[in-house]
Motif scaffolding. Structure first.
Motif, PDB file in Angstrom:
ATOM      1  N   ALA A 191       6.225  -5.514  10.059  1.00  0.00           N
ATOM      2  CA  ALA A 191       6.704  -6.298  11.200  1.00  0.00           C
ATOM      3  C   ALA A 191       5.616  -7.131  11.855  1.00  0.00           C
ATOM      4  O   ALA A 191       5.898  -8.171  12.441  1.00  0.00           O
ATOM      5  CB  ALA A 191       7.329  -5.365  12.233  1.00  0.00           C
ATOM      6  N   LEU A 192       4.369  -6.661  11.814  1.00  0.00           N
ATOM      7  CA  LEU A 192       3.262  -7.411  12.412  1.00  0.00           C
ATOM      8  C   LEU A 192       2.746  -8.378  11.360  1.00  0.00           C
ATOM      9  O   LEU A 192       2.146  -7.970  10.375  1.00  0.00           O
ATOM     10  CB  LEU A 192       2.154  -6.456  12.862  1.00  0.00           C
ATOM     11  CG  LEU A 192       2.569  -5.405  13.902  1.00  0.00           C
ATOM     12  CD1 LEU A 192       1.398  -4.500  14.230  1.00  0.00           C
ATOM     13  CD2 LEU A 192       3.086  -6.075  15.165  1.00  0.00           C
ATOM     14  N   GLY A 193       2.977  -9.656  11.590  1.00  0.00           N
ATOM     15  CA  GLY A 193       2.696 -10.635  10.549  1.00  0.00           C
ATOM     16  C   GLY A 193       1.271 -10.642  10.059  1.00  0.00           C
ATOM     17  O   GLY A 193       1.013 -10.852   8.875  1.00  0.00           O
ATOM     18  N   ALA A 194       0.297 -10.381  10.950  1.00  0.00           N
ATOM     19  CA  ALA A 194      -1.102 -10.414  10.544  1.00  0.00           C
ATOM     20  C   ALA A 194      -1.474  -9.196   9.711  1.00  0.00           C
ATOM     21  O   ALA A 194      -2.510  -9.179   9.055  1.00  0.00           O
ATOM     22  CB  ALA A 194      -2.005 -10.483  11.771  1.00  0.00           C
ATOM     23  N   LEU A 195      -0.647  -8.173   9.758  1.00  0.00           N
ATOM     24  CA  LEU A 195      -0.880  -6.957   8.978  1.00  0.00           C
ATOM     25  C   LEU A 195       0.288  -6.826   8.019  1.00  0.00           C
ATOM     26  O   LEU A 195       1.273  -6.160   8.308  1.00  0.00           O
ATOM     27  CB  LEU A 195      -0.981  -5.736   9.901  1.00  0.00           C
ATOM     28  CG  LEU A 195      -2.053  -5.814  10.992  1.00  0.00           C
ATOM     29  CD1 LEU A 195      -1.932  -4.631  11.926  1.00  0.00           C
ATOM     30  CD2 LEU A 195      -3.441  -5.838  10.358  1.00  0.00           C
ATOM     31  N   SER A 196       0.157  -7.462   6.867  1.00  0.00           N
ATOM     32  CA  SER A 196       1.304  -7.597   5.988  1.00  0.00           C
ATOM     33  C   SER A 196       1.708  -6.294   5.321  1.00  0.00           C
ATOM     34  O   SER A 196       2.829  -6.173   4.838  1.00  0.00           O
ATOM     35  CB  SER A 196       1.015  -8.658   4.917  1.00  0.00           C
ATOM     36  OG  SER A 196      -0.128  -8.302   4.156  1.00  0.00           O
ATOM     37  N   ARG A 197       0.810  -5.303   5.258  1.00  0.00           N
ATOM     38  CA  ARG A 197       1.157  -4.039   4.618  1.00  0.00           C
ATOM     39  C   ARG A 197       1.785  -3.106   5.649  1.00  0.00           C
ATOM     40  O   ARG A 197       1.214  -2.884   6.719  1.00  0.00           O
ATOM     41  CB  ARG A 197      -0.081  -3.384   3.997  1.00  0.00           C
ATOM     42  CG  ARG A 197      -0.698  -4.202   2.874  1.00  0.00           C
ATOM     43  CD  ARG A 197      -1.763  -3.393   2.138  1.00  0.00           C
ATOM     44  NE  ARG A 197      -2.836  -2.967   3.036  1.00  0.00           N
ATOM     45  CZ  ARG A 197      -3.909  -3.713   3.329  1.00  0.00           C
ATOM     46  NH1 ARG A 197      -4.029  -4.925   2.798  1.00  0.00           N
ATOM     47  NH2 ARG A 197      -4.855  -3.265   4.136  1.00  0.00           N
ATOM     48  N   PRO A 198       2.934  -2.504   5.341  1.00  0.00           N
ATOM     49  CA  PRO A 198       3.575  -1.622   6.318  1.00  0.00           C
ATOM     50  C   PRO A 198       2.818  -0.325   6.550  1.00  0.00           C
ATOM     51  O   PRO A 198       2.986   0.303   7.597  1.00  0.00           O
ATOM     52  CB  PRO A 198       4.958  -1.364   5.712  1.00  0.00           C
ATOM     53  CG  PRO A 198       4.792  -1.606   4.261  1.00  0.00           C
ATOM     54  CD  PRO A 198       3.765  -2.697   4.137  1.00  0.00           C
ATOM     55  N   VAL A 199       1.997   0.082   5.583  1.00  0.00           N
ATOM     56  CA  VAL A 199       1.102   1.227   5.780  1.00  0.00           C
ATOM     57  C   VAL A 199      -0.309   0.737   5.481  1.00  0.00           C
ATOM     58  O   VAL A 199      -0.645   0.426   4.340  1.00  0.00           O
ATOM     59  CB  VAL A 199       1.462   2.421   4.873  1.00  0.00           C
ATOM     60  CG1 VAL A 199       0.483   3.574   5.093  1.00  0.00           C
ATOM     61  CG2 VAL A 199       2.883   2.897   5.154  1.00  0.00           C
ATOM     62  N   ARG A 200      -1.133   0.643   6.507  1.00  0.00           N
ATOM     63  CA  ARG A 200      -2.445   0.022   6.391  1.00  0.00           C
ATOM     64  C   ARG A 200      -3.520   1.039   6.755  1.00  0.00           C
ATOM     65  O   ARG A 200      -3.538   1.559   7.874  1.00  0.00           O
ATOM     66  CB  ARG A 200      -2.534  -1.194   7.314  1.00  0.00           C
ATOM     67  CG  ARG A 200      -3.811  -2.014   7.196  1.00  0.00           C
ATOM     68  CD  ARG A 200      -3.654  -3.279   8.035  1.00  0.00           C
ATOM     69  NE  ARG A 200      -4.752  -4.194   7.868  1.00  0.00           N
ATOM     70  CZ  ARG A 200      -5.789  -4.286   8.701  1.00  0.00           C
ATOM     71  NH1 ARG A 200      -5.843  -3.499   9.763  1.00  0.00           N
ATOM     72  NH2 ARG A 200      -6.752  -5.158   8.494  1.00  0.00           N
ATOM     73  N   GLN A 201      -4.390   1.349   5.816  1.00  0.00           N
ATOM     74  CA  GLN A 201      -5.471   2.321   6.043  1.00  0.00           C
ATOM     75  C   GLN A 201      -6.811   1.593   6.034  1.00  0.00           C
ATOM     76  O   GLN A 201      -7.123   0.858   5.093  1.00  0.00           O
ATOM     77  CB  GLN A 201      -5.466   3.406   4.964  1.00  0.00           C
ATOM     78  CG  GLN A 201      -6.500   4.491   5.196  1.00  0.00           C
ATOM     79  CD  GLN A 201      -6.360   5.632   4.209  1.00  0.00           C
ATOM     80  OE1 GLN A 201      -5.734   5.484   3.160  1.00  0.00           O
ATOM     81  NE2 GLN A 201      -6.931   6.786   4.511  1.00  0.00           N
ATOM     82  N   GLU A 202      -7.585   1.789   7.102  1.00  0.00           N
ATOM     83  CA  GLU A 202      -8.864   1.104   7.225  1.00  0.00           C
ATOM     84  C   GLU A 202      -9.766   1.866   8.182  1.00  0.00           C
ATOM     85  O   GLU A 202      -9.352   2.214   9.294  1.00  0.00           O
ATOM     86  CB  GLU A 202      -8.632  -0.320   7.739  1.00  0.00           C
ATOM     87  CG  GLU A 202      -9.858  -1.201   7.740  1.00  0.00           C
ATOM     88  CD  GLU A 202      -9.507  -2.630   8.115  1.00  0.00           C
ATOM     89  OE1 GLU A 202      -9.223  -2.865   9.304  1.00  0.00           O
ATOM     90  OE2 GLU A 202      -9.514  -3.495   7.216  1.00  0.00           O
ATOM     91  N   ASP A 203     -10.983   2.154   7.749  1.00  0.00           N
ATOM     92  CA  ASP A 203     -11.987   2.796   8.605  1.00  0.00           C
ATOM     93  C   ASP A 203     -11.483   4.086   9.236  1.00  0.00           C
ATOM     94  O   ASP A 203     -11.645   4.338  10.429  1.00  0.00           O
ATOM     95  CB  ASP A 203     -12.458   1.831   9.706  1.00  0.00           C
ATOM     96  CG  ASP A 203     -13.128   0.587   9.147  1.00  0.00           C
ATOM     97  OD1 ASP A 203     -13.743   0.701   8.061  1.00  0.00           O
ATOM     98  OD2 ASP A 203     -13.029  -0.482   9.766  1.00  0.00           O
ATOM     99  N   GLY A 204     -10.853   4.919   8.429  1.00  0.00           N
ATOM    100  CA  GLY A 204     -10.411   6.215   8.927  1.00  0.00           C
ATOM    101  C   GLY A 204      -9.188   6.181   9.822  1.00  0.00           C
ATOM    102  O   GLY A 204      -8.888   7.175  10.501  1.00  0.00           O
ATOM    103  N   HIS A 205      -8.480   5.050   9.827  1.00  0.00           N
ATOM    104  CA  HIS A 205      -7.282   4.941  10.665  1.00  0.00           C
ATOM    105  C   HIS A 205      -6.146   4.362   9.833  1.00  0.00           C
ATOM    106  O   HIS A 205      -6.346   3.469   9.010  1.00  0.00           O
ATOM    107  CB  HIS A 205      -7.542   4.033  11.867  1.00  0.00           C
ATOM    108  CG  HIS A 205      -6.337   3.839  12.737  1.00  0.00           C
ATOM    109  ND1 HIS A 205      -5.764   4.854  13.450  1.00  0.00           N
ATOM    110  CD2 HIS A 205      -5.582   2.718  12.991  1.00  0.00           C
ATOM    111  CE1 HIS A 205      -4.732   4.394  14.122  1.00  0.00           C
ATOM    112  NE2 HIS A 205      -4.599   3.106  13.860  1.00  0.00           N
ATOM    113  N   VAL A 206      -4.939   4.888  10.053  1.00  0.00           N
ATOM    114  CA  VAL A 206      -3.749   4.425   9.346  1.00  0.00           C
ATOM    115  C   VAL A 206      -2.728   3.927  10.369  1.00  0.00           C
ATOM    116  O   VAL A 206      -2.430   4.626  11.347  1.00  0.00           O
ATOM    117  CB  VAL A 206      -3.108   5.551   8.501  1.00  0.00           C
ATOM    118  CG1 VAL A 206      -1.880   5.028   7.754  1.00  0.00           C
ATOM    119  CG2 VAL A 206      -4.111   6.136   7.520  1.00  0.00           C
ATOM    120  N   LEU A 207      -2.219   2.712  10.146  1.00  0.00           N
ATOM    121  CA  LEU A 207      -1.141   2.173  10.965  1.00  0.00           C
ATOM    122  C   LEU A 207       0.109   2.093  10.104  1.00  0.00           C
ATOM    123  O   LEU A 207       0.102   1.467   9.045  1.00  0.00           O
ATOM    124  CB  LEU A 207      -1.493   0.783  11.493  1.00  0.00           C
ATOM    125  CG  LEU A 207      -0.371   0.041  12.237  1.00  0.00           C
ATOM    126  CD1 LEU A 207       0.095   0.824  13.455  1.00  0.00           C
ATOM    127  CD2 LEU A 207      -0.819  -1.362  12.635  1.00  0.00           C
TER     128      LEU A 207
END
Length: 265
Positions: A191-207
């Motif tokens: 839903a967040l256009g700048a974050l195209s992946r629905p499950v985003r893992q980066e620097d020890g954090h997952v959205l």
């Protein structure tokens, strides 16, 4: 091309409305205002003799809102009690203060029991009087529509995600699969256009961005998703510790972008 993608991203996020805290500071969950408002408007319209118009949600006191336990989604509001502001129309057969009281009770109950929102204040404004005969006919039409939807297998979706397609188990990675196995998750939505992946893992954090079933309490679904992702990303829980067997447990934030099946892109 980059400019077009930015415009699309902004339009998509504006369609979601505010990203509201779901639960308290420790819950690490948010919900799109569009989805929450759809449920609350449905709850309000179910009160006989009332019709909800504009409905908005915001922080009741932004200055005292605490920090969330995990990093929040971009531009999300900090956790804290919410204010519901709504316009409504009512029939003349009931005193306006009584109608407002019924609507306030319904909105508070719906926010807590169906969504898991913490609401501290409801600000209502009557804007119109309804014709009682028209309202009776409207109620009959609604009953007919509900009966028709039930007979055809239709589902209620009070808050779909605008312009977001859903990811399914067939094309999911380990974290996506863990989310989709949680009861009450009906799809993954970028839903967040700048974050195209629905499950985003980066620097020890997952959205995680998802659509949830409207017939389950939304906060309970978000909490279950956080637990499933922590376990899947960390390699399994270690009883009595804050770590997983496979290493450090990540922080996890959940954004419920829609209630009901995600809209086709």
């Amino acid at each position: 091309m980059a400019g077009d993608q930015l415009v699309t991203a902004v339009r998509r996020q504006l369609g979601l409305g505010r990203l509201l805290p779901l639960g308290g500071p420790a819950d690490g969950a948010w919900i799109a205002e569009r989805a929450a408002a759809g449920v609350l408007r449905e709850v309000g319209d179910a009160v006989p003799g009332l019709r909800v118009g504009t409905l908005r949600l915001s922080l009741a006191d932004a200055d005292t809102a605490p920090e969330p336990a995990v990093p929040s989604p971009p531009s999300a509001l900090p956790p804290g009690p919410l204010l519901i502001e709504a316009d409504f129309a009512a029939t003349a057969g009931r005193p306006v203060p009584a109608s407002a009281g019924l609507l306030r009770e319904a909105l508070l109950a719906g926010a807590a029991e169906r969504l898991g929102l913490e609401v501290s204040a409801v600000d209502l404004r009557v804007t119109d009087l309804l014709d009682e005969d028209e309202e009776k006919e409207r109620a009959r039409e609604k009953e007919r529509d509900e009966e028709a939807a039930g007979g055809s297998g239709g589902d209620a979706s009070p808050g779909g995600a605008p312009g977001a397609g859903g990811a399914t188990a067939g094309d999911a990675g380990p974290l996506e699969a863990a989310v989709l196995r949680v009861p009450g998750v009906v799809g993954l939505v970028p839903a967040l256009g700048a974050l195209s992946r629905p499950v985003r893992q980066e620097d020890g954090h997952v959205l995680v961005q998802l659509a949830a079933a409207p017939d389950r309490r939304t906060l309970d679904v978000a909490r279950a998703v956080r637990g499933a992702v922590e376990e899947a990303a960390g390699g399994g829980p270690v009883p009595g510790s804050g770590q997983a067997a496979g290493g450090e447990r990540p922080t996890v934030a959940v954004l419920v972008a829609a209630l009901g099946p995600p809209a086709a892109s």
